[in-house]
Design an enzyme around this catalytic site. Structure first.
Site, short mmCIF file in Angstrom:
data_model
loop_
_atom_site.label_atom_id
_atom_site.label_comp_id
_atom_site.label_asym_id
_atom_site.label_seq_id
_atom_site.Cartn_x
_atom_site.Cartn_y
_atom_site.Cartn_z
CE LYS B 655 -4.08 -0.06 2.15
NZ LYS B 655 -5.15 0.06 3.17
CB THR B 656 3.33 2.64 2.38
OG1 THR B 656 4.15 1.48 2.59
CG2 THR B 656 2.32 2.74 3.49
CD GLN B 660 7.85 6.37 -0.46
OE1 GLN B 660 7.70 7.57 -0.55
NE2 GLN B 660 8.92 5.84 0.05
CD GLU B 727 15.62 10.14 -3.56
OE1 GLU B 727 15.88 11.11 -4.26
OE2 GLU B 727 15.93 10.06 -2.35
#
Lengths: 206, 769
Positions: B655-656, B660, B727
């Site tokens: 989920k996270t 991201q 990133e």
């Protein structure tokens, strides 16, 4: 929000144009009718005390708060610094980011563009007042389930906007949700999850 | 001691899709960000900024400000509170600016702090700040991008500015390029842009008996602590930095900024807490930006598309007052494709501008943009499918060092994302599809980001009531650190998620590295695992020593943690609850702090033994496929669809992790379509200083984004198999959008952002109707 011109995709008004148009009049125009009427009919201003402060009473999350503020103090700074309700966030302090969104008489309002003295007598709801005790509001729960945030800083404003967005009837289609949630910037860009959360909450509360 | 390389028990929570453990605090307004703190006797500080970019202050009239109601102090260079500004980076902290705050009357950039006003309330401080009257002797600012001399920076992220690799017998890379049958030679420009996290910078300094407690949103607790200690001349152990929640950072909260010292010194001078919250407009002048780059990329290939020569020459802006250098070619052409000849060069030019700093995917973001646009141009020149061109240039080894990659599945990214996107149905020629007034285009690009690890410590504490605490001085910038720390500790201890609590964001906790360079998860979680296993080892000893325990006499190797207790692997019915072990032993809690040192190549063999950057290259890859619609009359571009596949090792929380990647991708949509910090090349002033003129993406700008993770866990990198993910989502997507715009319209725009006037110029040239 409803008392100002809605952003209308049909005629191609984008959000920035909307903000440009709205910002000049936003302090009054974005207030709900009840507040606007109060502002325009100019009730007698409370007399400043010797210190230059004016006493006001604000009704926030069902509780009356009395405090003394400078007349220039915004509703946002009053909530955060005088009433110690820091859930409402200051992201830009000039109406471009939506982080400070609260409800005044049930309507979403940018608290950084609202003077506290203009909100006396209104029912103000902040993120702290949304849940029923331990039970989260359906929109709060949907944001948890859909990961409708990352850093969480814009989240109080997003949730207050989302509650209003559903209540206003602006949550029927995905594109409509995107448009009517575009006054709240999320730099972490949880936008697709926010759309999912608004839909989930809409369907739960339907 | 068990071997971490064979995880046990099998992870249940790591890798699952789990809601954030701090979610409830975030949706109820209970998450405590810096500016939410309020202390008795606290005063407010507001900064006064220079309105010229170069020159001197010949008079600074503070009389009116000092007399203004509520003002406590007005600090200028004449009465600066005592500080000892550290102007160089050390291993203990980072700074972006090499100017002492309130140092003297010299102005080096627009928006420089020239005074700080401290007053009883924010309103009073802000009013008084407006009453400070500077008189300047202005000098011409170095503001034209073409003006300053170009110079080689000392290093680019540890590498030499000029890198070259030549095939045997090749005189020069240029010769090899000129000899190539298919050639591209193009220059790409990326503008200055700004981070703009939703939480502005803030600081509250509070002294008590010579010790400082400093609340500030930072990406490096220990870095901020060490910086403040040096700048205030106090021992590091007398400084405590607290940052439980950071409201977004994206790099601009990584270096320590000089204003932090002024706030801390003012609080010491006034003997009362001082609070400072940066105004949004000053987030454009005072906490860094991404420099402008101009990148000349030359690609040479044979008729089959095999690269023969790559040259990537970059000029990037820098600051006369700053230290940071943005990379480009080093982090793109240096890592992506196989080529016998590669030449990379980087030069900088210094402007009268505030100090830049790293911003989400520094180096990779602009560098991959240029390379992946050039690859698309090469595919057009070769009349080749852009994916096929990339596939023929895959490499198993790092293009420059020749080291093997630990795990590289870039081809799988193309295949998975391409199939989901429907790439096979793409018309080869541009301007092939129109829906009403909108040209429809499909584009793709590769993504890439290096994998880093640093030393990290973590502490795990198991309590007699069967709950556990995991702690380290890391940061949750929205990255999900609280959640993955909790998942990792819970898995190791065999506990459900709700029995474990995570603590971070406090410099008194065990040391964690800078949360930047996508290194936090990969650095701290191995330490969390080790600490948890050390706690279990102590517990196993206690259990085995109890003659009446069902586990009595069993070897530690035969014991595992599961379901809130220890059990025998050989016979799981032999088990004891943690609480029972504690009760028998009389211990109240068991605790262990462990440290991982990847730079020392893990002398401690309990940790994943194979991490070895001297013999292995660690790099993540991905692919973006994008559909855009471009209006034939206005040139307006809308991103309609994004499909991405990412090879980042083990996603720790689906989920996270997905969030991201969404966040990185939308950062890239902003860079592609709207974000451009306008810098006045006459005066040296920033023009866009609010979110009404600096356009970050809003909800209506963002379509559905389909994210898939491919590739196996990378256990050569660390014991959780995860390479970091913050990133890479912001690399390649701007090129994919530009390539899709070309496919839609036949117009190649080589300068970001792809705003309507740049596209429209090409459209009318092409004959839009």
């Amino acid at each position: 929000m409803e008392s100002s011109s809605p952003p209308s995709p049909e005629i191609g008004t984008d959000r920035r144009g909307f903000i440009r148009q709205a910002s000049g009049v936003v302090a009054v125009a974005m207030l709900p009718h009840s507040l606007r009427a109060r502002a325009e009919s100019a009730p007698p201003a409370p007399a400043p005390s010797a210190s230059g402060l004016i006493p006001i009473m604000l009704r926030v999350n069902g509780q009356d708060h009395v405090c003394e503020i400078e007349a220039r103090t915004t509703l946002l700074d009053t909530l955060r610094d005088r009433l110690h309700l820091p859930g409402t966030k200051k992201g830009c302090d000039h109406g471009t980011c939506g982080a400070c969104t609260v409800h005044v008489d049930g309507h979403r309002v940018l608290s950084c563009l609202t003077l506290a003295a203009m909100a006396t007598g209104a029912e103000i709801t902040t993120i702290e007042g949304l849940a029923a005790g331990e039970k989260l509001h359906p929109v709060q729960q949907a944001f948890v389930d859909c990961d409708g945030f990352q850093c969480g800083f814009c989240t109080p404003g997003q949730i207050m906007s989302a509650v209003a967005c559903i209540r206003e009837g602006h949550a029927h289609a995905d594109d409509e949700i995107r448009e009517w949630m575009s006054g709240n910037i999320c730099r972490c860009a949880a936008y697709p999850n926010i759309v999912d959360a608004v839909k989930a909450a809409r369907d739960r509360s339907a | 001691m068990s071997d971490v390389a064979t995880p046990h028990p099998a992870p249940k929570l790591v890798g699952a899709s789990i809601s954030r453990v701090d979610a409830r605090r975030k949706v109820t307004g209970q998450a405590d960000y810096t500016a939410d703190y309020h202390f008795a006797r606290q005063a407010w500080a507001v900064a006064v900024k220079s309105t010229i970019a170069k020159g001197r202050i010949i008079a600074l009239d503070t009389a009116a400000a000092e007399k203004s109601p509520g003002v406590v102090a007005v600090y200028t260079w004449k009465n600066r509170p005592k500080i000892y500004p550290p102007l160089k980076e050390t291993s203990g902290f980072m700074v972006a600016e090499k100017l002492a705050p309130l140092g003297d009357e010299t102005i080096h950039y627009y928006g420089q702090d020239i005074a700080f006003v401290v007053a009883e309330t924010y309103e009073q401080a802000r009013e008084a700040a407006g009453l400070v009257r500077p008189t300047y002797a202005a000098e011409p600012a170095v503001a034209r991008f073409s003006e300053p001399k170009r110079e080689a920076p000392g290093k680019i992220y540890g590498e030499k500015p000029h890198l070259e690799k030549k095939a045997p017998g090749t005189a020069s890379v240029t010769d090899a390029w000129e000899a190539s049958p298919a050639r591209i030679d193009a220059t790409y420009i990326t503008p200055m842009i700004h981070h703009q996290p939703m939480e502005p910078h803030a600081a509250i300094a509070k002294w008590h008996t010579g010790r400082l407690t400093f609340y500030a949103p930072v990406q490096w607790m220990y870095g901020a602590r060490n910086f403040l200690a040096a700048g205030l001349a106090v021992p590091a152990e007398d400084v405590r930095v607290i940052s439980h929640f950071v409201g977004g950072a994206f790099g601009c909260k990584g270096s320590s900024w000089m204003f932090m010292l002024v706030i801390a010194a003012a609080a010491r001078d006034l003997d009362r807490p001082v609070k400072f919250v940066m105004e949004r407009e000053n987030m454009f002048t005072s906490v860094g930006h991404r420099p402008r780059t101009s990148q000349r990329v030359q690609l040479g290939a044979d008729a089959a598309g095999k690269l023969q020569a790559m040259r990537h020459f970059t000029e990037s802006s820098a600051s006369e007052a700053g230290l940071f250098v943005e990379a480009a070619g080093h982090r793109a052409t240096g890592v992506m494709y196989g080529s016998p000849n590669i030449e990379i060069d980087h030069q900088i030019y210094k402007l009268s501008v505030s100090a830049p700093t790293f911003m989400r995917a520094p180096g990779e973001s602009p560098g991959v943009h240029a390379l992946e646009t050039a690859m698309d141009e090469l595919a057009v020149a070769l009349k080749m499918d852009p994916v096929q061109l990339r596939l023929v240039n895959m490499t198993a080894n790092h293009p420059m060092s020749g080291l093997p990659f630990s795990s590289r599945h870039l081809d799988e990214c193309y295949r998975v994302a391409g199939e989901k996107f429907g790439w096979a149905r793409r018309a080869a020629a541009p301007r092939a599809t129109r829906e009403g007034d909108w040209w429809v285009g499909w584009g793709m690009a590769s993504a890439s980001y290096a994998a880093h690890r640093s030393n990290a410590q973590a502490r795990v504490r198991l309590l007699a009531d069967g709950t556990a605490e995991v702690a380290c001085a890391s940061h949750d910038l929205g990255t999900g650190t609280y959640t993955i720390m909790t998942q990792t500790a819970a898995d190791e201890l065999g506990l459900p998620l709700e029995k474990v609590s995570a603590t971070l964001g406090d410099s008194t906790l065990p040391e964690a590295p800078f949360s930047g360079g996508s290194q936090s998860a990969g650095s701290i979680l191995p330490a969390v695992q080790m600490a948890a296993r050390s706690v279990l080892t102590k517990l196993k000893t206690l259990a085995a020593a109890d003659a009446k325990s069902p586990l009595a006499g069993l070897a530690a190797d035969d014991l595992e943690a599961a379901e809130g207790g220890l059990r025998a692997k050989s016979n799981p019915s032999r088990r004891v609850a943690f609480a029972a072990i504690f009760e028998k032993s009389g211990e109240g809690a068991l605790e262990a702090t462990e440290k991982t040192e990847p730079a020392a190549e893990t002398k401690d063999k309990r940790e994943q033994p194979s991490y070895s950057p001297k013999t292995t290259a660690y790099q993540s890859y991905g692919a973006f496929f994008v559909e855009v619609h471009v209006h034939r009359l206005t040139g307006e571009t809308r991103v309609k669809r994004v499909v991405t596949a990412m090879d980042i090792g083990q996603p720790l929380n689906l989920k996270t992790a997905r969030s991201q990647i969404l966040g990185g991708a939308v950062f890239g949509i902003g860079a592609a379509l709207t974000e451009h910090s306008l810098f006045d090349e006459n005066s040296g002033a920033w023009i866009t200083q609010d979110l009404g003129t600096y356009h970050v993406p809003v909800n209506a700008d963002v379509p559905e984004i389909d994210v898939t993770f491919v590739g196996p866990p990378d256990f050569k990198f660390n014991s959780v198999g995860a390479r970091g993910i913050g990133e890479i989502g912001n690399t390649g997507i701007s090129a994919a959008i530009g390539n899709a715009i070309y496919h839609a319209t036949g117009v190649r725009v080589r300068e970001l952002p792809f705003t309507t006037e740049k596209i429209l110029g090409g459209l009318s040239h092409e004959g839009a109707a």
